[in-house]
Design a protein around this motif. Structure first.
Motif, PDB file in Angstrom:
ATOM      1  N   MET A  16     -16.036 -16.772  16.514  1.00  0.00           N
ATOM      2  CA  MET A  16     -15.174 -17.894  16.819  1.00  0.00           C
ATOM      3  C   MET A  16     -16.013 -19.009  17.433  1.00  0.00           C
ATOM      4  O   MET A  16     -16.903 -18.757  18.224  1.00  0.00           O
ATOM      5  CB  MET A  16     -14.073 -17.479  17.800  1.00  0.00           C
ATOM      6  CG  MET A  16     -13.181 -18.636  18.122  1.00  0.00           C
ATOM      7  SD  MET A  16     -11.897 -18.397  19.374  1.00  0.00           S
ATOM      8  CE  MET A  16     -11.120 -16.932  18.895  1.00  0.00           C
ATOM      9  N   ILE A  17     -15.692 -20.219  17.070  1.00  0.00           N
ATOM     10  CA  ILE A  17     -16.397 -21.385  17.592  1.00  0.00           C
ATOM     11  C   ILE A  17     -15.584 -21.988  18.726  1.00  0.00           C
ATOM     12  O   ILE A  17     -14.358 -22.080  18.649  1.00  0.00           O
ATOM     13  CB  ILE A  17     -16.618 -22.437  16.490  1.00  0.00           C
ATOM     14  CG1 ILE A  17     -17.639 -21.902  15.502  1.00  0.00           C
ATOM     15  CG2 ILE A  17     -17.061 -23.758  17.064  1.00  0.00           C
ATOM     16  CD1 ILE A  17     -18.068 -22.871  14.458  1.00  0.00           C
ATOM     17  N   GLN A  18     -16.281 -22.391  19.763  1.00  0.00           N
ATOM     18  CA  GLN A  18     -15.652 -23.076  20.885  1.00  0.00           C
ATOM     19  C   GLN A  18     -15.999 -24.555  20.759  1.00  0.00           C
ATOM     20  O   GLN A  18     -17.174 -24.919  20.663  1.00  0.00           O
ATOM     21  CB  GLN A  18     -16.169 -22.507  22.198  1.00  0.00           C
ATOM     22  CG  GLN A  18     -15.451 -23.042  23.408  1.00  0.00           C
ATOM     23  CD  GLN A  18     -15.943 -22.384  24.692  1.00  0.00           C
ATOM     24  OE1 GLN A  18     -17.129 -22.153  24.864  1.00  0.00           O
ATOM     25  NE2 GLN A  18     -15.014 -22.103  25.586  1.00  0.00           N
ATOM     26  N   VAL A  19     -14.974 -25.393  20.735  1.00  0.00           N
ATOM     27  CA  VAL A  19     -15.139 -26.838  20.651  1.00  0.00           C
ATOM     28  C   VAL A  19     -14.773 -27.407  22.018  1.00  0.00           C
ATOM     29  O   VAL A  19     -13.628 -27.279  22.458  1.00  0.00           O
ATOM     30  CB  VAL A  19     -14.238 -27.448  19.550  1.00  0.00           C
ATOM     31  CG1 VAL A  19     -14.411 -28.957  19.493  1.00  0.00           C
ATOM     32  CG2 VAL A  19     -14.515 -26.807  18.202  1.00  0.00           C
ATOM     33  N   ILE A  20     -15.738 -28.013  22.681  1.00  0.00           N
ATOM     34  CA  ILE A  20     -15.529 -28.558  24.024  1.00  0.00           C
ATOM     35  C   ILE A  20     -15.619 -30.070  23.927  1.00  0.00           C
ATOM     36  O   ILE A  20     -16.605 -30.607  23.424  1.00  0.00           O
ATOM     37  CB  ILE A  20     -16.602 -28.031  24.999  1.00  0.00           C
ATOM     38  CG1 ILE A  20     -16.605 -26.502  25.006  1.00  0.00           C
ATOM     39  CG2 ILE A  20     -16.378 -28.592  26.394  1.00  0.00           C
ATOM     40  CD1 ILE A  20     -17.807 -25.893  25.698  1.00  0.00           C
ATOM     41  N   GLY A  21     -14.588 -30.757  24.408  1.00  0.00           N
ATOM     42  CA  GLY A  21     -14.615 -32.214  24.342  1.00  0.00           C
ATOM     43  C   GLY A  21     -13.321 -32.828  24.815  1.00  0.00           C
ATOM     44  O   GLY A  21     -12.576 -32.234  25.597  1.00  0.00           O
ATOM     45  N   TYR A  22     -13.059 -34.028  24.321  1.00  0.00           N
ATOM     46  CA  TYR A  22     -11.853 -34.778  24.653  1.00  0.00           C
ATOM     47  C   TYR A  22     -11.059 -35.018  23.369  1.00  0.00           C
ATOM     48  O   TYR A  22     -11.638 -35.339  22.331  1.00  0.00           O
ATOM     49  CB  TYR A  22     -12.206 -36.134  25.271  1.00  0.00           C
ATOM     50  CG  TYR A  22     -12.976 -36.020  26.564  1.00  0.00           C
ATOM     51  CD1 TYR A  22     -12.316 -35.747  27.750  1.00  0.00           C
ATOM     52  CD2 TYR A  22     -14.357 -36.179  26.588  1.00  0.00           C
ATOM     53  CE1 TYR A  22     -13.013 -35.634  28.937  1.00  0.00           C
ATOM     54  CE2 TYR A  22     -15.060 -36.064  27.775  1.00  0.00           C
ATOM     55  CZ  TYR A  22     -14.388 -35.802  28.941  1.00  0.00           C
ATOM     56  OH  TYR A  22     -15.076 -35.682  30.117  1.00  0.00           O
ATOM     57  N   MET A  23      -9.745 -34.875  23.438  1.00  0.00           N
ATOM     58  CA  MET A  23      -8.916 -35.059  22.245  1.00  0.00           C
ATOM     59  C   MET A  23      -8.926 -36.494  21.738  1.00  0.00           C
ATOM     60  O   MET A  23      -8.643 -36.733  20.571  1.00  0.00           O
ATOM     61  CB  MET A  23      -7.476 -34.625  22.502  1.00  0.00           C
ATOM     62  CG  MET A  23      -7.248 -33.152  22.257  1.00  0.00           C
ATOM     63  SD  MET A  23      -7.921 -32.495  20.720  1.00  0.00           S
ATOM     64  CE  MET A  23      -6.865 -33.204  19.503  1.00  0.00           C
ATOM     65  N   ASN A  24      -9.280 -37.455  22.566  1.00  0.00           N
ATOM     66  CA  ASN A  24      -9.319 -38.839  22.091  1.00  0.00           C
ATOM     67  C   ASN A  24     -10.674 -39.204  21.480  1.00  0.00           C
ATOM     68  O   ASN A  24     -10.875 -40.333  21.055  1.00  0.00           O
ATOM     69  CB  ASN A  24      -8.945 -39.809  23.210  1.00  0.00           C
ATOM     70  CG  ASN A  24      -9.890 -39.750  24.387  1.00  0.00           C
ATOM     71  OD1 ASN A  24     -10.798 -38.914  24.439  1.00  0.00           O
ATOM     72  ND2 ASN A  24      -9.683 -40.633  25.346  1.00  0.00           N
ATOM     73  N   SER A  25     -11.596 -38.249  21.403  1.00  0.00           N
ATOM     74  CA  SER A  25     -12.911 -38.468  20.799  1.00  0.00           C
ATOM     75  C   SER A  25     -12.829 -38.257  19.291  1.00  0.00           C
ATOM     76  O   SER A  25     -12.351 -37.229  18.826  1.00  0.00           O
ATOM     77  CB  SER A  25     -13.934 -37.502  21.412  1.00  0.00           C
ATOM     78  OG  SER A  25     -15.090 -37.437  20.616  1.00  0.00           O
ATOM     79  N   ASN A  26     -13.301 -39.216  18.531  1.00  0.00           N
ATOM     80  CA  ASN A  26     -13.241 -39.108  17.074  1.00  0.00           C
ATOM     81  C   ASN A  26     -14.060 -37.939  16.546  1.00  0.00           C
ATOM     82  O   ASN A  26     -13.635 -37.252  15.621  1.00  0.00           O
ATOM     83  CB  ASN A  26     -13.701 -40.413  16.416  1.00  0.00           C
ATOM     84  CG  ASN A  26     -12.692 -41.516  16.590  1.00  0.00           C
ATOM     85  OD1 ASN A  26     -11.502 -41.259  16.726  1.00  0.00           O
ATOM     86  ND2 ASN A  26     -13.156 -42.748  16.608  1.00  0.00           N
ATOM     87  N   ASP A  27     -15.232 -37.700  17.116  1.00  0.00           N
ATOM     88  CA  ASP A  27     -16.060 -36.588  16.648  1.00  0.00           C
ATOM     89  C   ASP A  27     -15.419 -35.242  16.972  1.00  0.00           C
ATOM     90  O   ASP A  27     -15.549 -34.297  16.197  1.00  0.00           O
ATOM     91  CB  ASP A  27     -17.465 -36.666  17.248  1.00  0.00           C
ATOM     92  CG  ASP A  27     -18.332 -37.706  16.553  1.00  0.00           C
ATOM     93  OD1 ASP A  27     -17.970 -38.127  15.445  1.00  0.00           O
ATOM     94  OD2 ASP A  27     -19.374 -38.082  17.121  1.00  0.00           O
ATOM     95  N   THR A  28     -14.729 -35.154  18.093  1.00  0.00           N
ATOM     96  CA  THR A  28     -14.026 -33.915  18.438  1.00  0.00           C
ATOM     97  C   THR A  28     -12.897 -33.676  17.441  1.00  0.00           C
ATOM     98  O   THR A  28     -12.729 -32.562  16.940  1.00  0.00           O
ATOM     99  CB  THR A  28     -13.484 -33.977  19.876  1.00  0.00           C
ATOM    100  OG1 THR A  28     -14.572 -34.201  20.771  1.00  0.00           O
ATOM    101  CG2 THR A  28     -12.762 -32.709  20.251  1.00  0.00           C
ATOM    102  N   LYS A  29     -12.137 -34.706  17.141  1.00  0.00           N
ATOM    103  CA  LYS A  29     -11.060 -34.585  16.154  1.00  0.00           C
ATOM    104  C   LYS A  29     -11.616 -34.172  14.797  1.00  0.00           C
ATOM    105  O   LYS A  29     -11.034 -33.348  14.095  1.00  0.00           O
ATOM    106  CB  LYS A  29     -10.322 -35.913  16.009  1.00  0.00           C
ATOM    107  CG  LYS A  29      -9.476 -36.292  17.197  1.00  0.00           C
ATOM    108  CD  LYS A  29      -8.844 -37.643  16.951  1.00  0.00           C
ATOM    109  CE  LYS A  29      -8.144 -38.183  18.163  1.00  0.00           C
ATOM    110  NZ  LYS A  29      -7.625 -39.540  17.928  1.00  0.00           N
ATOM    111  N   LYS A  30     -12.757 -34.740  14.447  1.00  0.00           N
ATOM    112  CA  LYS A  30     -13.396 -34.442  13.172  1.00  0.00           C
ATOM    113  C   LYS A  30     -13.815 -32.966  13.092  1.00  0.00           C
ATOM    114  O   LYS A  30     -13.607 -32.306  12.074  1.00  0.00           O
ATOM    115  CB  LYS A  30     -14.619 -35.341  13.026  1.00  0.00           C
ATOM    116  CG  LYS A  30     -15.193 -35.462  11.671  1.00  0.00           C
ATOM    117  CD  LYS A  30     -16.406 -36.385  11.793  1.00  0.00           C
ATOM    118  CE  LYS A  30     -16.691 -37.168  10.588  1.00  0.00           C
ATOM    119  NZ  LYS A  30     -17.874 -37.998  10.734  1.00  0.00           N
TER     120      LYS A  30
END
Length: 108
Positions: free
Chosen positions: A1-15
């Motif tokens: 499983m991959i863990q994605v750490i960031g902010y939901m308003n970040s375009n790269d995170t959404k991507k």
């Protein structure tokens, strides 16, 4: 499983999240607005990435406070999670910064 750490308003995170959803891969999202990274998580990330590489030099905090200073990147990242380049991708003991399709494909 991959863990994605960031902010939901970040375009790269959404991507990154969209990339994983489209391929029906399991992931865990950690929102840095709700929870900051623990010392152990930071150490795990810094095993694979240098703290200096993780600093987002285009962030408002960096431009306002750190652009013209000598600073310890690891300490600043620990105190101010908004300095990280997002998303931070973690899987199988590896870490990557930003949207990295190759990392997501190999480690999911």
């Amino acid at each position: 499983m991959i863990q994605v750490i960031g902010y939901m308003n970040s375009n790269d995170t959404k991507k990154a999240i969209r990339f994983l959803r489209e391929r029906r891969k399991e992931y865990q999202f950690v929102d840095l607005k709700e929870r900051s990274l623990s010392k152990g998580e930071l150490e795990n990330i810094f095993r694979h990435l240098k703290p200096e590489e993780c600093v987002d030099t285009s962030s408002a905090y960096y431009k306002k406070r750190l652009a013209y200073m000598v600073y310890d990147a690891a300490q600043e990242l620990e105190e101010h999670n908004d300095l990280f380049i997002t998303p931070i991708l973690r899987s199988k003991g590896k870490a990557a910064l930003g949207f990295d399709a190759e990392f997501l494909e190999e480690n999911s």
